[in-house]
Design a protein around this motif. Structure first.
Motif, PDB file in Angstrom:
ATOM      1  N   ALA A 193       0.821  -0.922  -0.647  1.00 35.32           N
ATOM      2  CA  ALA A 193       0.331   0.109   0.187  1.00 35.32           C
ATOM      3  C   ALA A 193       0.582   1.679  -0.256  1.00 35.32           C
ATOM      4  O   ALA A 193       1.689   1.288   1.237  1.00 35.32           O
ATOM      5  CB  ALA A 193      -0.873   0.008   0.771  1.00 35.32           C
ATOM      6  N   ASN A 194       0.514   2.560  -0.792  1.00 31.65           N
ATOM      7  CA  ASN A 194       0.844   3.987  -0.872  1.00 31.65           C
ATOM      8  C   ASN A 194       1.070   4.319   0.913  1.00 31.65           C
ATOM      9  O   ASN A 194      -0.152   3.495   0.841  1.00 31.65           O
ATOM     10  CB  ASN A 194       0.354   4.479  -2.047  1.00 31.65           C
ATOM     11  CG  ASN A 194       1.253   5.530  -1.910  1.00 31.65           C
ATOM     12  OD1 ASN A 194       1.537   6.413  -1.097  1.00 31.65           O
ATOM     13  ND2 ASN A 194       2.021   5.944  -2.802  1.00 31.65           N
ATOM     14  N   ALA A 210      17.868  11.139  -3.472  1.00 28.33           N
ATOM     15  CA  ALA A 210      16.694  10.554  -4.599  1.00 28.33           C
ATOM     16  C   ALA A 210      16.640   9.112  -4.850  1.00 28.33           C
ATOM     17  O   ALA A 210      15.266   8.878  -5.203  1.00 28.33           O
ATOM     18  CB  ALA A 210      18.218  10.698  -5.943  1.00 28.33           C
ATOM     19  N   ASP A 211      17.125   8.485  -3.728  1.00 31.29           N
ATOM     20  CA  ASP A 211      16.269   6.586  -3.392  1.00 31.29           C
ATOM     21  C   ASP A 211      14.395   7.191  -2.981  1.00 31.29           C
ATOM     22  O   ASP A 211      13.998   6.305  -3.105  1.00 31.29           O
ATOM     23  CB  ASP A 211      16.988   5.850  -2.986  1.00 31.29           C
ATOM     24  CG  ASP A 211      18.414   5.755  -3.521  1.00 31.29           C
ATOM     25  OD1 ASP A 211      18.275   6.134  -4.347  1.00 31.29           O
ATOM     26  OD2 ASP A 211      19.122   5.667  -2.886  1.00 31.29           O
ATOM     27  N   LEU A 212      14.462   8.049  -1.870  1.00 36.86           N
ATOM     28  CA  LEU A 212      13.773   8.404  -1.058  1.00 36.86           C
ATOM     29  C   LEU A 212      12.344   7.900  -1.695  1.00 36.86           C
ATOM     30  O   LEU A 212      11.107   7.561  -1.560  1.00 36.86           O
ATOM     31  CB  LEU A 212      13.496   9.628  -0.798  1.00 36.86           C
ATOM     32  CG  LEU A 212      12.376   9.527   0.775  1.00 36.86           C
ATOM     33  CD1 LEU A 212      12.704   8.058   1.616  1.00 36.86           C
ATOM     34  CD2 LEU A 212      12.356  10.717   1.598  1.00 36.86           C
ATOM     35  N   SER A 213      11.980   8.042  -3.529  1.00 36.27           N
ATOM     36  CA  SER A 213      10.795   9.188  -4.157  1.00 36.27           C
ATOM     37  C   SER A 213      10.729   7.458  -4.086  1.00 36.27           C
ATOM     38  O   SER A 213       9.341   7.726  -5.116  1.00 36.27           O
ATOM     39  CB  SER A 213      11.056   9.760  -5.600  1.00 36.27           C
ATOM     40  OG  SER A 213      12.266   9.077  -6.408  1.00 36.27           O
ATOM     41  N   ASN A 214      11.721   6.536  -4.810  1.00 36.88           N
ATOM     42  CA  ASN A 214      11.017   5.610  -4.772  1.00 36.88           C
ATOM     43  C   ASN A 214      10.100   4.677  -3.849  1.00 36.88           C
ATOM     44  O   ASN A 214      10.305   3.439  -3.369  1.00 36.88           O
ATOM     45  CB  ASN A 214      12.101   4.283  -5.071  1.00 36.88           C
ATOM     46  CG  ASN A 214      12.568   5.242  -6.939  1.00 36.88           C
ATOM     47  OD1 ASN A 214      11.825   5.398  -7.552  1.00 36.88           O
ATOM     48  ND2 ASN A 214      14.018   5.120  -6.665  1.00 36.88           N
ATOM     49  N   LEU A 256      11.452  -2.299   3.469  1.00 36.59           N
ATOM     50  CA  LEU A 256      12.104  -3.546   3.854  1.00 36.59           C
ATOM     51  C   LEU A 256      13.391  -4.023   2.812  1.00 36.59           C
ATOM     52  O   LEU A 256      14.051  -3.869   3.452  1.00 36.59           O
ATOM     53  CB  LEU A 256      10.923  -4.420   4.232  1.00 36.59           C
ATOM     54  CG  LEU A 256      10.212  -3.889   5.289  1.00 36.59           C
ATOM     55  CD1 LEU A 256       8.872  -5.777   5.337  1.00 36.59           C
ATOM     56  CD2 LEU A 256      11.127  -4.593   6.004  1.00 36.59           C
ATOM     57  N   ASP A 257      12.607  -3.757   1.735  1.00 45.63           N
ATOM     58  CA  ASP A 257      13.298  -4.736   0.442  1.00 45.63           C
ATOM     59  C   ASP A 257      15.088  -3.295   0.598  1.00 45.63           C
ATOM     60  O   ASP A 257      15.591  -3.573   0.464  1.00 45.63           O
ATOM     61  CB  ASP A 257      12.802  -4.728  -0.615  1.00 45.63           C
ATOM     62  CG  ASP A 257      12.093  -5.760  -0.624  1.00 45.63           C
ATOM     63  OD1 ASP A 257      11.591  -6.055  -0.491  1.00 45.63           O
ATOM     64  OD2 ASP A 257      11.197  -5.410  -1.621  1.00 45.63           O
ATOM     65  N   TYR A 258      14.537  -2.572   0.143  1.00 46.42           N
ATOM     66  CA  TYR A 258      15.910  -1.182  -0.264  1.00 46.42           C
ATOM     67  C   TYR A 258      16.810  -1.344   0.974  1.00 46.42           C
ATOM     68  O   TYR A 258      17.790  -1.517   1.436  1.00 46.42           O
ATOM     69  CB  TYR A 258      15.044   0.285  -0.199  1.00 46.42           C
ATOM     70  CG  TYR A 258      16.672   1.317   0.268  1.00 46.42           C
ATOM     71  CD1 TYR A 258      16.520   1.482  -2.126  1.00 46.42           C
ATOM     72  CD2 TYR A 258      17.149   1.670   1.463  1.00 46.42           C
ATOM     73  CE1 TYR A 258      17.772   2.645  -1.983  1.00 46.42           C
ATOM     74  CE2 TYR A 258      18.002   2.532   0.586  1.00 46.42           C
ATOM     75  CZ  TYR A 258      18.354   2.997  -0.505  1.00 46.42           C
ATOM     76  OH  TYR A 258      19.757   3.984  -1.109  1.00 46.42           O
ATOM     77  N   CYS A 259      15.909  -1.184   2.716  1.00 46.17           N
ATOM     78  CA  CYS A 259      17.130  -1.403   3.575  1.00 46.17           C
ATOM     79  C   CYS A 259      17.884  -2.881   4.097  1.00 46.17           C
ATOM     80  O   CYS A 259      18.708  -2.620   4.387  1.00 46.17           O
ATOM     81  CB  CYS A 259      16.127  -1.030   5.225  1.00 46.17           C
ATOM     82  SG  CYS A 259      15.105   0.672   5.183  1.00 46.17           S
ATOM     83  N   ASN A 260      17.232  -4.209   3.639  1.00 43.07           N
ATOM     84  CA  ASN A 260      17.995  -5.316   4.194  1.00 43.07           C
ATOM     85  C   ASN A 260      18.779  -5.043   2.917  1.00 43.07           C
ATOM     86  O   ASN A 260      19.378  -6.051   3.156  1.00 43.07           O
ATOM     87  CB  ASN A 260      16.750  -6.062   3.931  1.00 43.07           C
ATOM     88  CG  ASN A 260      16.334  -5.533   5.606  1.00 43.07           C
ATOM     89  OD1 ASN A 260      16.913  -5.791   6.720  1.00 43.07           O
ATOM     90  ND2 ASN A 260      14.918  -6.899   5.626  1.00 43.07           N
ATOM     91  N   LYS A 261      18.999  -4.431   1.965  1.00 40.94           N
ATOM     92  CA  LYS A 261      19.531  -4.475   0.558  1.00 40.94           C
ATOM     93  C   LYS A 261      21.110  -3.781   0.836  1.00 40.94           C
ATOM     94  O   LYS A 261      22.186  -4.377   0.791  1.00 40.94           O
ATOM     95  CB  LYS A 261      18.930  -4.144  -0.591  1.00 40.94           C
ATOM     96  CG  LYS A 261      18.540  -5.306  -1.444  1.00 40.94           C
ATOM     97  CD  LYS A 261      18.032  -4.906  -2.816  1.00 40.94           C
ATOM     98  CE  LYS A 261      17.060  -6.124  -3.187  1.00 40.94           C
ATOM     99  NZ  LYS A 261      16.115  -5.674  -4.244  1.00 40.94           N
TER     100      LYS A 261
END
Lengths: 77, 314
Positions: A28-29, A58-62, A70-75
């Motif tokens: 959900a957005n 720049a990454d926050l907009s995604n 979760l995906d971003y932080c765990n990578k």
């Protein structure tokens, strides 16, 4: 440090206490789910500190959903 | 040694209704009340300039009464502003000296700082008192951001209000409510300069996310370090008066101190974020409450710059 969905939802509850975080799906957005911009800033600060990372603007907009955070932080962690 | 003895404020009577203002950006009442905190945004009157607000605040001090010295006994005038009169030359403090009818022998200069400016100013005032001829320092805050607000920018148009304050810091306590100015901690990180700045078009730009990030992480660490330098606990502070950037920022910082979270004051409904004036606007009330023995003040903002110190009942 990695972050679990439960930990992220805990941060969400802290950042936006009036919102029932259990009913927000991973896909959900967050803005559509009732979080305002300051709630999201707050959520991101807590998440960054937990994971020991800095998320560039720049990454926050995604990162518009719990799942994408979760995906971003765990990578990155 | 320096004692904060008197504080006076001047808030323009012309105000913007921020609830109406917020409708332009689709923001609701709850967001304005709970997250921003500003219901009214005071604005300079037509024809008024920074020095007029500053002089009005100075004139509101009880000169020659209640232990307050005469204006002629002011030895130094420090004006904290980044939005001075005209184009910034001459320095606004010179214009204020004239309008407030202070002595021609006064040391007068501007301090270019934003929301950390009052706390930095207390440190500078205390330092000036080491000069043998200086007994009374007038610290003025006046930074009317309405001069540089882009009214179409939702990040800044709902936050800032205009106001001025004048604080008298002296070598001795001059009344029963005087607060001793402690040794503070100060910080600067110019790597974040771009996050809060005046753009080439002269208007204010703020990266809200980065400023929130900075304030909610750096400021609590400085507060903890300051408490540590005194060897005291958070519960030894009776009131925490932080720069009123927004209620959301105060909440994010105070949450780091759950044992004393209720001691973090919030008050910007009638004024908004008045930059370097938010702390003295609140202190003007708190200084009268002698039950409060220790008050911690902390300012943070443009620079990036931040500073915290403790005021103790003398």
């Amino acid at each position: 440090m990695k972050i679990t969905e439960e930990q992220l939802r805990g941060f969400l509850q802290t950042a936006a206490s009036s919102i029932d975080h259990k009913n927000i799906a991973l896909t959900a957005n967050l803005s559509d789910s009732g979080l305002d911009s300051l709630d999201i800033y707050d959520l991101i600060v807590m998440t960054q500190e937990h994971c020991g990372i800095e998320i560039p603007d720049a990454d926050l907009s995604n990162l518009k959903t719990l799942g994408s955070i979760l995906d971003y932080c765990n990578k990155s962690a | 040694m320096g004692y904060l003895n008197f504080i006076a404020c001047h808030v323009p009577s012309k105000t913007l209704d921020n609830l109406e203002n917020a409708k332009r950006f689709g923001e609701d009442e709850a967001f304005v009340k709970q997250k921003l905190g500003a219901l009214k945004l005071p604005r300079l009157e037509a024809g008024e300039d920074t020095s007029d607000l500053a002089a009005a605040a100075i004139n509101a001090l009880p000169w020659g009464a209640s232990g307050c010295p005469e204006k002629t006994e002011v030895d130094a005038l420090v004006v904290v502003t980044q939005n001075g009169d005209g184009q910034g030359l001459p320095h606004t403090s010179a214009i204020v000296q004239h309008k407030a009818q202070l002595s021609n022998n006064v040391i007068a200069f501007d301090m270019s700082l934003g929301c950390s400016g009052y706390v930095y100013g207390l440190t500078v005032a205390k330092s000036l008192l080491n000069i043998p001829t200086v007994r009374n320092v007038l610290l003025v805050t006046c930074d009317p951001y309405s001069k540089i607000i882009d009214e179409s920018d939702r990040v800044t148009a709902l936050l800032f209000g205009d106001a001025a304050t004048a604080s008298l810091i002296s070598r001795e306590p001059l009344n029963d409510v005087a607060l001793k100015v402690g040794d503070g901690l100060h910080g600067t990180n110019g790597a974040g300069a771009e996050h809060l700045m005046r753009k080439p078009d002269g208007l204010l730009f703020m990266n809200g996310r980065q400023v929130f990030n900075f304030a909610s992480t750096v400021v609590p660490k400085q507060i903890s370090a300051l408490l540590g330098s005194y060897g005291i606990e958070s519960s030894d502070i009776d009131e925490y008066i932080l720069h009123q950037g927004s209620y959301a920022i105060i909440d994010a910082i105070s949450r780091r101190f759950p044992e004393v979270q209720s001691r973090f004051s919030k008050k910007m409904e009638a004024t908004g974020n008045t930059v370097s004036s938010t702390i003295p606007l609140m202190l003007a009330e708190s200084i009268k409450d002698t039950a409060k023995k220790r008050i911690l003040v902390s300012g943070f903002g443009v620079g990036l710059s931040w500073a915290s110190l403790i005021l103790e009942r003398s």
